[in-house]
Design an enzyme around this catalytic site. Structure first.
Site, short mmCIF file in Angstrom:
data_model
loop_
_atom_site.label_atom_id
_atom_site.label_comp_id
_atom_site.label_asym_id
_atom_site.label_seq_id
_atom_site.Cartn_x
_atom_site.Cartn_y
_atom_site.Cartn_z
N GLY A 196 -9.09 -52.93 42.64
CA GLY A 196 -8.50 -52.79 41.32
C GLY A 196 -8.21 -54.28 41.03
O GLY A 196 -6.78 -54.54 40.46
N GLY B 222 -6.76 -55.81 36.96
CA GLY B 222 -6.34 -54.68 35.60
C GLY B 222 -4.72 -55.47 35.39
O GLY B 222 -4.25 -56.57 35.67
N GLN B 223 -4.37 -54.44 34.74
CA GLN B 223 -2.75 -54.83 34.73
C GLN B 223 -1.59 -55.54 35.68
O GLN B 223 -1.02 -56.36 35.50
CB GLN B 223 -2.27 -53.68 33.61
CG GLN B 223 -0.62 -54.02 32.78
CD GLN B 223 0.56 -52.99 32.39
OE1 GLN B 223 -0.37 -51.88 32.24
NE2 GLN B 223 0.94 -53.61 31.16
N ASP C 121 -13.00 -55.39 43.19
CA ASP C 121 -12.88 -54.98 42.03
C ASP C 121 -14.37 -55.12 41.33
O ASP C 121 -15.01 -55.14 42.20
CB ASP C 121 -12.17 -56.38 40.53
CG ASP C 121 -11.15 -54.82 39.91
OD1 ASP C 121 -10.42 -54.66 39.23
OD2 ASP C 121 -12.96 -53.70 39.15
N ILE D 114 -15.89 -56.24 39.03
CA ILE D 114 -16.94 -57.17 38.45
C ILE D 114 -16.21 -58.38 39.20
O ILE D 114 -15.35 -58.59 40.47
CB ILE D 114 -16.15 -57.02 37.01
CG1 ILE D 114 -15.23 -56.93 37.40
CG2 ILE D 114 -16.32 -56.10 36.39
CD1 ILE D 114 -13.28 -57.48 35.73
N ASP E 136 -16.90 -51.64 44.57
CA ASP E 136 -17.17 -49.77 43.97
C ASP E 136 -16.60 -48.82 44.35
O ASP E 136 -17.07 -49.07 45.65
CB ASP E 136 -17.93 -49.64 43.59
CG ASP E 136 -18.49 -47.64 42.87
OD1 ASP E 136 -18.95 -48.06 41.80
OD2 ASP E 136 -17.13 -47.73 42.62
N TYR F 96 -6.36 -37.49 34.99
CA TYR F 96 -5.37 -38.54 35.90
C TYR F 96 -4.04 -38.13 36.26
O TYR F 96 -4.37 -38.32 37.31
CB TYR F 96 -5.51 -39.41 34.84
CG TYR F 96 -4.04 -40.43 34.86
CD1 TYR F 96 -3.19 -41.21 34.40
CD2 TYR F 96 -4.93 -41.63 36.24
CE1 TYR F 96 -1.99 -41.80 34.32
CE2 TYR F 96 -4.23 -42.59 36.37
CZ TYR F 96 -2.39 -42.94 36.30
OH TYR F 96 -1.94 -43.80 35.92
N LYS G 94 -4.32 -37.85 40.48
CA LYS G 94 -2.64 -38.47 40.98
C LYS G 94 -1.70 -37.79 41.85
O LYS G 94 -1.49 -37.51 43.29
CB LYS G 94 -2.31 -39.43 40.07
CG LYS G 94 -3.21 -40.19 39.53
CD LYS G 94 -3.44 -42.12 40.27
CE LYS G 94 -3.75 -43.30 40.42
NZ LYS G 94 -3.54 -43.57 41.64
#
Ligand code: VAH
Length: 321
Positions: A8, A11-12, A34, A36, A51, A141, A145
């Site tokens: 991942g 991302g941010q 990631d 992508i 993935d 979420y 978690k």
């Protein structure tokens, strides 16, 4: 030393974690991944398409790049998770199970998994929340978690796999947009202010939430990564936070720098998520066990965000010229 794999990665959090890992461990030791392809500005890194819901793709990357530890960032955040809870379950819970199983099978040295204050729910105390408290989240979420915190601890105590994690509050940064969370307003507000536009906030003006500036968050994650395991009284669920504010507090702080900026408030479905989260966090155990601290308070964060977003906007305008 083996390499460090980041899932991942685009991302941010990943966009600011990657350069810090590169600075500490060298470009050649950081493998980015990631679902992508890697963005062009990260072409200096070796990369992989992973993935995490496909466990084989993780094993393949570990073998191909001689991976020794993983920063597992791939996740669907709170707001997007409520739009597709089944996908959030697949990516967040089964994806993390696949990473843990791969870590066990390949005898990795360490696995870092970010958790969130989203593990708390309406039954959690509202202020100065400790690590060990009621965690009954009202989002998929948060459910995933809480489960991955407990699963990571199980892999540590049952198999000796060194799994570590901390509960990020809302994270504010200028280098990448947040990815579908309930605290995203805290980043969007700056972008609208810089663009001289009025912002419509999706939370009520008095909604207080724990927050942190990204440089402090990345520093904390790396401090935990490098901490002496004998000093850790927790493994996957350390609380951290720097400050708490409401959307009105942030509007007022930005208006001190950009007086013409204005916000209107139109709460949407994310208000009920925010209402289930606490207002302030007790991070004393992270400070005691591995020296957690932060440099940015609200005012310093606002100054740094505005300065850097204005710089990025000037570069963007120049490139378009
Ligand atoms: C979210 N930014 O809003 C994330 C974070 C504490 C909030 O986990 O879902």
């Amino acid at each position: 030393m083996g390499t460090i794999l980041v899932t991942g990665a685009y991302g941010q959090v990943g966009r600011e974690l990657i350069p810090e890992l590169e600075r500490k461990y060298g470009t050649e030791n950081v493998i980015i991944s990631d679902v992508i392809p890697a963005p062009p500005d990260l072409s200096r890194f070796r990369s992989s398409r992973i993935d995490v819901s496909n466990g084989e793709s993780i094993i393949h990357a570990i073998d191909e790049f001689h991976v020794d530890s993983i920063f597992h960032l791939a996740a669907i955040l709170s707001a997007n998770g409520e739009k597709n809870p089944q996908k959030a379950f697949q990516i967040n819970l089964l994806g993390t199970y696949n990473v843990l199983e791969a870590g066990l099978k390949k005898k990795l040295s360490k696995i870092m998994i970010p958790s969130t204050i989203g593990v708390f729910g309406k039954e959690t105390p509202r202020r100065d929340v400790p690590v060990d408290t009621v965690t009954k989240p009202r989002t998929m979420y948060g459910v995933t978690k809480v489960a991955t915190e407990i699963l990571g601890s199980y892999y540590f105590y049952r198999f000796g796999l060194d799994v570590r994690g901390l509960r990020f509050p809302g994270l504010i940064s200028y280098s990448a947009m947040p990815g579908g969370g309930t605290t995203d307003y805290s980043v969007e507000m700056f972008h609208y202010a810089i663009a001289d536009k009025k912002y419509t906030c999706f939370l009520r003006e008095d909604t207080m939430l724990p927050m942190m500036y990204m440089p402090d968050a990345i520093n904390a994650f790396l401090q935990l990564y490098e901490a002496d395991i004998s000093k850790l009284t927790h493994h996957t669920d350390y609380n951290i936070s720097a400050f708490s504010f409401t959307p009105k507090d942030l509007e007022n702080a930005i208006q001190k720098r950009i007086p013409e900026f204005a916000v209107e408030y139109a709460p949407d479905f994310r208000q009920s998520i925010a209402d289930s989260w606490p207002e302030t966090i007790d991070h004393s155990e992270a400070s005691k066990d591995w020296g957690f601290s932060f440099k940015y308070d609200l005012e310093k964060m606002v100054d740094d965000m505005i300065t850097n977003l204005r710089k990025l906007k000037r570069v963007e305008i120049k490139n378009q010229a």
